[in-house]
Design a protein around this motif. Structure first.
Motif, PDB file in Angstrom:
ATOM      1  N   GLU A 134       5.615  52.911  43.928  1.00  0.00           N
ATOM      2  CA  GLU A 134       5.310  53.851  42.857  1.00  0.00           C
ATOM      3  C   GLU A 134       3.967  54.513  43.130  1.00  0.00           C
ATOM      4  O   GLU A 134       3.808  55.718  42.915  1.00  0.00           O
ATOM      5  CB  GLU A 134       5.294  53.146  41.494  1.00  0.00           C
ATOM      6  CG  GLU A 134       5.319  54.161  40.351  1.00  0.00           C
ATOM      7  CD  GLU A 134       4.949  53.579  38.997  1.00  0.00           C
ATOM      8  OE1 GLU A 134       4.867  52.345  38.872  1.00  0.00           O
ATOM      9  OE2 GLU A 134       4.716  54.362  38.063  1.00  0.00           O
ATOM     10  N   GLY A 135       2.994  53.717  43.613  1.00  0.00           N
ATOM     11  CA  GLY A 135       1.703  54.290  43.981  1.00  0.00           C
ATOM     12  C   GLY A 135       1.875  55.396  45.018  1.00  0.00           C
ATOM     13  O   GLY A 135       1.286  56.474  44.920  1.00  0.00           O
ATOM     14  N   GLY A 139      -3.261  59.000  35.327  1.00  0.00           N
ATOM     15  CA  GLY A 139      -3.019  57.895  34.403  1.00  0.00           C
ATOM     16  C   GLY A 139      -2.126  56.822  35.006  1.00  0.00           C
ATOM     17  O   GLY A 139      -2.338  55.627  34.797  1.00  0.00           O
ATOM     18  N   ALA A 140      -1.140  57.260  35.785  1.00  0.00           N
ATOM     19  CA  ALA A 140      -0.241  56.284  36.405  1.00  0.00           C
ATOM     20  C   ALA A 140      -0.995  55.434  37.425  1.00  0.00           C
ATOM     21  O   ALA A 140      -0.756  54.229  37.538  1.00  0.00           O
ATOM     22  CB  ALA A 140       0.934  57.005  37.055  1.00  0.00           C
ATOM     23  N   CYS A 141      -1.909  56.046  38.175  1.00  0.00           N
ATOM     24  CA  CYS A 141      -2.713  55.262  39.128  1.00  0.00           C
ATOM     25  C   CYS A 141      -3.574  54.246  38.382  1.00  0.00           C
ATOM     26  O   CYS A 141      -3.671  53.087  38.791  1.00  0.00           O
ATOM     27  CB  CYS A 141      -3.622  56.183  39.943  1.00  0.00           C
ATOM     28  SG  CYS A 141      -2.779  57.149  41.195  1.00  0.00           S
ATOM     29  N   GLU A 142      -4.211  54.690  37.301  1.00  0.00           N
ATOM     30  CA  GLU A 142      -5.040  53.757  36.523  1.00  0.00           C
ATOM     31  C   GLU A 142      -4.207  52.600  35.995  1.00  0.00           C
ATOM     32  O   GLU A 142      -4.646  51.451  35.988  1.00  0.00           O
ATOM     33  CB  GLU A 142      -5.687  54.501  35.355  1.00  0.00           C
ATOM     34  CG  GLU A 142      -6.766  55.481  35.786  1.00  0.00           C
ATOM     35  CD  GLU A 142      -7.357  56.257  34.603  1.00  0.00           C
ATOM     36  OE1 GLU A 142      -8.584  56.356  34.502  1.00  0.00           O
ATOM     37  OE2 GLU A 142      -6.577  56.771  33.780  1.00  0.00           O
ATOM     38  N   ARG A 143      -2.990  52.917  35.544  1.00  0.00           N
ATOM     39  CA  ARG A 143      -2.105  51.863  35.049  1.00  0.00           C
ATOM     40  C   ARG A 143      -1.830  50.805  36.105  1.00  0.00           C
ATOM     41  O   ARG A 143      -1.946  49.606  35.846  1.00  0.00           O
ATOM     42  CB  ARG A 143      -0.790  52.493  34.581  1.00  0.00           C
ATOM     43  CG  ARG A 143       0.323  51.499  34.357  1.00  0.00           C
ATOM     44  CD  ARG A 143       1.509  52.098  33.638  1.00  0.00           C
ATOM     45  NE  ARG A 143       2.031  53.302  34.236  1.00  0.00           N
ATOM     46  CZ  ARG A 143       2.874  53.338  35.269  1.00  0.00           C
ATOM     47  NH1 ARG A 143       3.264  52.226  35.841  1.00  0.00           N
ATOM     48  NH2 ARG A 143       3.310  54.500  35.735  1.00  0.00           N
ATOM     49  N   ILE A 144      -1.460  51.245  37.312  1.00  0.00           N
ATOM     50  CA  ILE A 144      -1.158  50.278  38.367  1.00  0.00           C
ATOM     51  C   ILE A 144      -2.393  49.474  38.728  1.00  0.00           C
ATOM     52  O   ILE A 144      -2.337  48.261  38.911  1.00  0.00           O
ATOM     53  CB  ILE A 144      -0.590  51.006  39.607  1.00  0.00           C
ATOM     54  CG1 ILE A 144       0.795  51.551  39.291  1.00  0.00           C
ATOM     55  CG2 ILE A 144      -0.546  50.077  40.816  1.00  0.00           C
ATOM     56  CD1 ILE A 144       1.410  52.336  40.421  1.00  0.00           C
ATOM     57  N   ARG A 145      -3.534  50.155  38.799  1.00  0.00           N
ATOM     58  CA  ARG A 145      -4.742  49.465  39.229  1.00  0.00           C
ATOM     59  C   ARG A 145      -5.232  48.454  38.188  1.00  0.00           C
ATOM     60  O   ARG A 145      -5.682  47.363  38.532  1.00  0.00           O
ATOM     61  CB  ARG A 145      -5.845  50.478  39.488  1.00  0.00           C
ATOM     62  CG  ARG A 145      -7.089  49.828  40.042  1.00  0.00           C
ATOM     63  CD  ARG A 145      -8.037  50.869  40.572  1.00  0.00           C
ATOM     64  NE  ARG A 145      -9.301  50.243  40.874  1.00  0.00           N
ATOM     65  CZ  ARG A 145     -10.210  49.984  39.959  1.00  0.00           C
ATOM     66  NH1 ARG A 145     -10.002  50.272  38.708  1.00  0.00           N
ATOM     67  NH2 ARG A 145     -11.354  49.408  40.314  1.00  0.00           N
TER      68      ARG A 145
END
Lengths: 290, 290, 290, 290, 290
Positions: free
Chosen positions: C83-84, C198-204
């Motif tokens: 996903e990343g 936002g999606a990157c922040e979520r995964i991280r």
């Protein structure tokens, strides 16, 4: 598609209609049984081998990875089947949405209502026939300019019907019956018809990679045909029905996966496309009634 | 892509064409067989070890987690392959939708129809070549201003063709042939070309994390090469074909996963991109015919 | 990200570079080996226990559910990693689409082309640095009003750059260079930048629930450290390398899952963000060239 | 949510904080241990049963399907947890996008910036409280007309705040500060707030079907409580810790799945909603600063 | 839908309400037990067979692939159930969004608010009844022109209500209360109602392919009814409860999958559609209050 009651256990267990996996596999199962009998006879009565301690250890090891592969195969086939169903659900939804919008946009009794009713019905019918190999122009209904001449010399009939829908919308837009914002809100449905058509073609024209298909079949073959060697010494002639049933289990899963991999045909597991097309046509008639 | 009939069991089981996993693995299988023979000879005839009670207990324990890893690997490779197919299906759909819309928007015989027919065809051809390593400008068709000079000094040819499509739409919009609402409904297709291109680059440039690849290969190696130690005492020289077949099962799955991981090449398991490009070009010709 | 050829088996099997799971686990594997030796010595040479009949029955029972949990863990980590990668693919696509649209909308040589080229490049660079812990303002390029003062006193730099892009679009719209319909078709790309961030922040910021992490580690520990008890009586000192390899199999899978769970770092399994940012910058330069 | 370093193995293995699965299961584990001791005493010292040959064969057979069910349960619970996180990521993205757009659309220092900053902050806070059982109006900030009276007599507070956002946008549109195309590009964010709210309600109000929950618990119970019968004859009093650990493995997985099934609470595995709401509020302040 | 506390283990373990799988399977379990007793009696007391060494080896081999198939079945049924829930969540979201938008667009106290409140409520109610077999016109509320005459002679009532919503929007647009951009932003919700309806029909009318259903039931039958043959010699009369419990495990999973496959009924595992419809009606009342 076979209509059945999933909760009727006894009937399904003892149900061997002509498309059933059991009946389809019967000849191969007879062969496996005869083969195992023969090996059993050789080992027990001719060569008098001594039994192994763990005759099934190897098959247990390999059976595991083979089972996982078969379930992978089952999953990917089922996904294709279910995606196929979703695509035809989307065809249904688009047809209805296009009809609902146009029936509200177009003036009462406007003759284009009839044109769209026919064209959308033609589209679904043509896609269905196209997926089953051949579009017969005689099955289509002609309306206004969209007659035999319109389709003549075109190979990809569904695309041509899609073009008719686009041209009709464009014509209404140019004469001012459809305005700018209505053109925008009709866009989604128009695009979706072609997307669904392409998705059906994708499923139909792309079986799973040949390597998997060949590999799984080779593994089942090796698995079942090597089984009697160590095995018949412990189970004697009982080995024949046992190996046959194991063959039924493994080959059956592969065979069902093959059947549902291309869901647009006319097998008993395939999607009920005829019913869907008929239902959509009825819906369109109702929506465009007044 | 190999065209085959998935229901023809016997043919597939005894089919060993040059790209088949079995033939590719044959040299390694010979090596494994020789190695097992050698260990078997040493243990049985030189050292005269005594058999273990559960010679396969450890391999059964580890084989389970290794099998699950291989199926995880198979799933992720297949997902990439199938996603690749979906992307090219989306290329097909977008090309058709763009053509259907433009053929309805543009006046009859307008010369831009030819421009878009050529540019969209070029786009798909260039993406295909780009994914296979090199875009040859000579394979492109030139039309109007979009000639050799237009592409000169550009490294990323697909992007440049995408820019040509944008520029042509923009030009038609500025001269008033495409109006505001038509610009809006064309947006989806324009965006989608670049999205699909990017998705192809993603699949091509990002293999699964190296750790998994290395780990799985090490595990298969350890698994197969330690197997003969406890094993040959029970099965004697029969161990050689058995270990070889187990090696075939595990290494074969890994090898197929490798093959389909990058689906844009020209192997027999790769996607039929040449056919797809040809079909889309034919569709565009039909749609822009009049 | 490590660049490697997935088809080079021998090299990968005997490849132990400094980030390899094998090397990372080596100290722990030594400990497990010493521990098993010690238990083996105690049971065989000090206490003289008698062997069990099924020393691995329990571990086989529990090993199954533990293997499934590890594959669940592997799947969820890989999904995050992939996903990343998709998110950064989407960043690439959006940057290109925004550039393609603006290069067609803006007049030739308009100075805003340079502004967008810099801002979008800054955005990706800042997101990358942000995900790795710290955005260094000195790495950004300044252009027009979007200079040091513009970023001063802002903590969330990527958001601030996003605001710059919005403000610039809005400015061009107010002066009439971008019109209503162009504003609408630019909306998708603008929204997507923030969504991807936002999606990157979520995964991280969201590792898998701590319960799973703790539970799996406890299970591996219990599994490996109880294994020698019943086991060494059958395998004697051979138990030491065997238990060590089983530990390698289970702990290795967990360790790889940990590594790829947060794919935005600079480990050898992490995504090649530096390359992606550089490629996008090159694409933007080409697209905005004239 | 518990913050932890997933790579610190030793700490996690010997970490038994108050929310840990191990501590939560401890009383039940004690019970299982006592029960097994008792059965062991009965069978070995009272009835003097003779050991079975394959005491674990049945449990191995059933353990397999039970393990698969538990992993199915784990997957579906984790999907809900991760979907919950994605929804709150989407709340974050929408809030930022709405703020970025409005900050570019609205004139400098326009008082509506403050209104939207407060309303969006209120929305997220209210959704969080709503999911945890009760919205306390005193936690909301009032601004302009959106004061205590505005919320009085409304039961579904998040919907009412959503209505406030719609009304404010509508008001600005009617007075001409927001124009037609801006209304269209703001639509996506407005719709998404309600969609996310509904998705949270769905996850919270719909546990997995009761049949699965009851079936899995019954199976674990039957599995663990029948285990000692054939088992204690081979392992004697060692059976007590072994059965206890097997109970820990199976019941632990079920218990973790239960915990993360509803991810909006305040357990240590639940999502860090307080932190997310605080971060969004900070982002909004920064974006609306000037 | 049964409301239950998933964390109350003891209650769930000893809970046998009338819809419980255990109670539903009880008659069949009695049959299996009697059958096993009979075989056990025959083999032990009549024919005096000698025990096999590995009586469960075959069932272990086949049990594996059967378990995987059952989990595949469970997954696909659960996916349908959960997709059904998502669709009804989407109905909720659309109803709210439509209401929020219209309440902001329409003037205060405009009579169309009441019309939409009734029509949307009718839509959900009619879809629910339609999925359960029959739409009773008397359950609908009539408002303005959308009265008994409006629905007379229409078979597909949900489509007809959808048409009412389209006609009402269209009417307001023609008289100028809804303008161009508002028509565009209302489009998403209107389309989504029909999409959700179609998705519900798809789930309801398409059970999994009959081949899988028949194959799984046959396999469970073969598996359980062949089990006593080799098995009762080791376990004697204990075989009866053991085989019964194994039957419970396998048939129970299949039975639950059957139950949740069609989630729109009124069983205790089905979705709480009545509650959802009631909640949406309450939400609409609140939103359209002023």
């Amino acid at each position: 598609m076979l209509i059945y009651n999933p909760k009727d256990w006894w009937k399904l267990i003892f149900y061997f209609h002509k498309a059933d996996t059991f009946r389809k596999l019967l000849p191969a199962m007879m062969g496996v049984m005869a083969y195992t009998f023969f090996i059993s006879y050789l080992e027990n009565n001719v060569f008098h081998f001594v039994p192994l301690k763990n005759p099934l250890a190897i098959h247990s090891l390999v059976g595991f990875v083979l089972s996982l592969l078969l379930v992978f195969r089952t999953n990917s086939s089922y996904d294709r089947w279910w995606e196929g169903r979703k695509i035809w659900g989307s065809f249904t939804n688009n047809s209805r949405n296009l009809a609902l919008k146009l029936s509200a946009i177009l003036p009462d009794k406007h003759e284009s209502k009839e044109v769209f009713r026919i064209l959308v019905g033609n589209y679904l019918l043509a896609v269905k026939d196209y997926l089953r190999g051949h579009v017969n122009l005689e099955h289509l209904d002609y309306v206004g300019n969209y007659n035999e001449a319109f389709y003549a010399n075109y190979k990809h009939i569904p695309n041509r019907i899609g073009q008719a829908i686009h041209l009709e919308i464009s014509r209404l837009y140019k004469v001012g019956i459809i305005n700018a914002e209505q053109l925008i809100i009709l866009n989604g449905e128009l695009v979706s018809f072609t997307d669904n058509l392409g998705a059906c073609e994708r499923i139909r024209n792309t079986p799973i990679p040949s390597s998997y298909n060949i590999f799984i079949k080779k593994m089942i073959f090796l698995y079942v045909f090597t089984m009697p060697f160590g095995f018949v010494l412990e189970f004697k002639f009982w080995a024949a029905p046992i190996v046959t049933l194991i063959f039924y289990a493994f080959a059956g899963i592969e065979m069902i996966a093959e059947e549902i991999e291309d869901p647009f045909g006319t097998d008993s597991n395939d999607l009920a496309l005829d019913t869907i097309v008929k239902n959509v046509k009825n819906n369109l008639s109702e929506i465009f009634k007044n």
